[in-house]
Write a protein that holds these residues in place. Structure first.
Motif, PDB file in Angstrom:
ATOM      1  N   ASP A 102     -91.407 -36.381 -32.168  1.00 42.71           N
ATOM      2  CA  ASP A 102     -91.489 -35.585 -33.382  1.00 42.71           C
ATOM      3  C   ASP A 102     -90.299 -34.641 -33.446  1.00 42.71           C
ATOM      4  N   ASP A 123     -90.186 -31.833 -34.798  1.00 41.62           N
ATOM      5  CA  ASP A 123     -90.653 -30.453 -34.653  1.00 41.62           C
ATOM      6  C   ASP A 123     -90.953 -30.174 -33.178  1.00 41.62           C
ATOM      7  N   SER A 140     -94.564 -29.449 -32.300  1.00 41.73           N
ATOM      8  CA  SER A 140     -95.572 -30.474 -32.551  1.00 41.73           C
ATOM      9  C   SER A 140     -95.907 -31.242 -31.277  1.00 41.73           C
TER      10      SER A 140
END
Length: 209
Positions: A74, A76, A79
């Motif tokens: 991911d 992010d 995350s």
């Protein structure tokens, strides 16, 4: 008499030590053994190195050809990615270290017509690379979870592909390809990961499988 007792004690200690090594389990970030899929137990697989993205998730390799799904991290950092099942073909409660396992995302409705979200390894003719994708079908990929040799922590691991019945792809450690960020069998330094709970461990579990 004392000598016999001492020898017996030493023998028992050696036996228990050997059994402990023989039944070493994969540990999560809390230091607890990974549950087999029987308890609907799910885990996030997180890259151990900070700064290379969040947890593992699925993606498409080519927007014009959305299927099958490939595995990436991911974007992010905060995350945890998508939860995965770690399952053993053995009728056991916990996942042993270095034993064959199947890995899969939770089943979900997608535009891809495929039999499962199980991981497998496929060859890409255009690049010659071996990628991890979903859609295990009748020959799910077999992997092992190995202790990361260069890490001092006991709960840091690498994932190794060991083959499938309907695949000619060779065995090897998994890592991300620098060019596209997808997971596959690479000759680079293996990806080191940790396993984080994505579920509440039930208070009462059964060892019967």
């Amino acid at each position: 008499m004392a000598s016999i007792f001492l020898k017996s004690t030493i023998t028992l200690l050696l036996i228990f030590s050997a059994l402990s090594v023989a039944t070493a389990f994969v540990l999560d970030t809390d230091g607890e053994p990974l549950f087999n899929q029987v308890n609907n137990s799910r885990y996030y697989i997180l890259p151990q190195t900070i700064g290379i993205g969040g947890g593992l998730t699925r993606t498409t390799k080519n927007p014009e050809l959305p299927c099958p799904y490939y595995i990436t991290r991911d974007n992010d950092e905060t995350s945890s990615g998508m939860p995965l099942y770690i399952s053993s073909p053995l009728r056991i409660l916990f996942i042993p270290l270095s034993s064959p396992v199947h890995i899969s995302f939770e089943e979900m409705t997608t535009i891809c017509i495929q039999e499962s979200m199980g991981w497998r390894v496929i060859s890409d003719d255009s690049t010659g690379r071996l990628y991890v994708s979903t859609g295990a079908g009748r020959g799910p990929g077999r992997f092992t979870i190995e202790q990361a040799e260069s890490e001092s922590s006991n709960n840091v691991y690498k994932i190794r592909y060991i083959g499938a019945l309907d695949s000619e792809a060779g065995a090897g450690d998994l890592g991300f390809f620098k060019e596209d960020g997808l997971l596959g069998i690479t000759d680079d330094i293996p990806l080191t990961v940790v396993f984080k709970k994505a579920f509440d461990v039930p208070e009462e579990t059964t060892t019967s499988m």
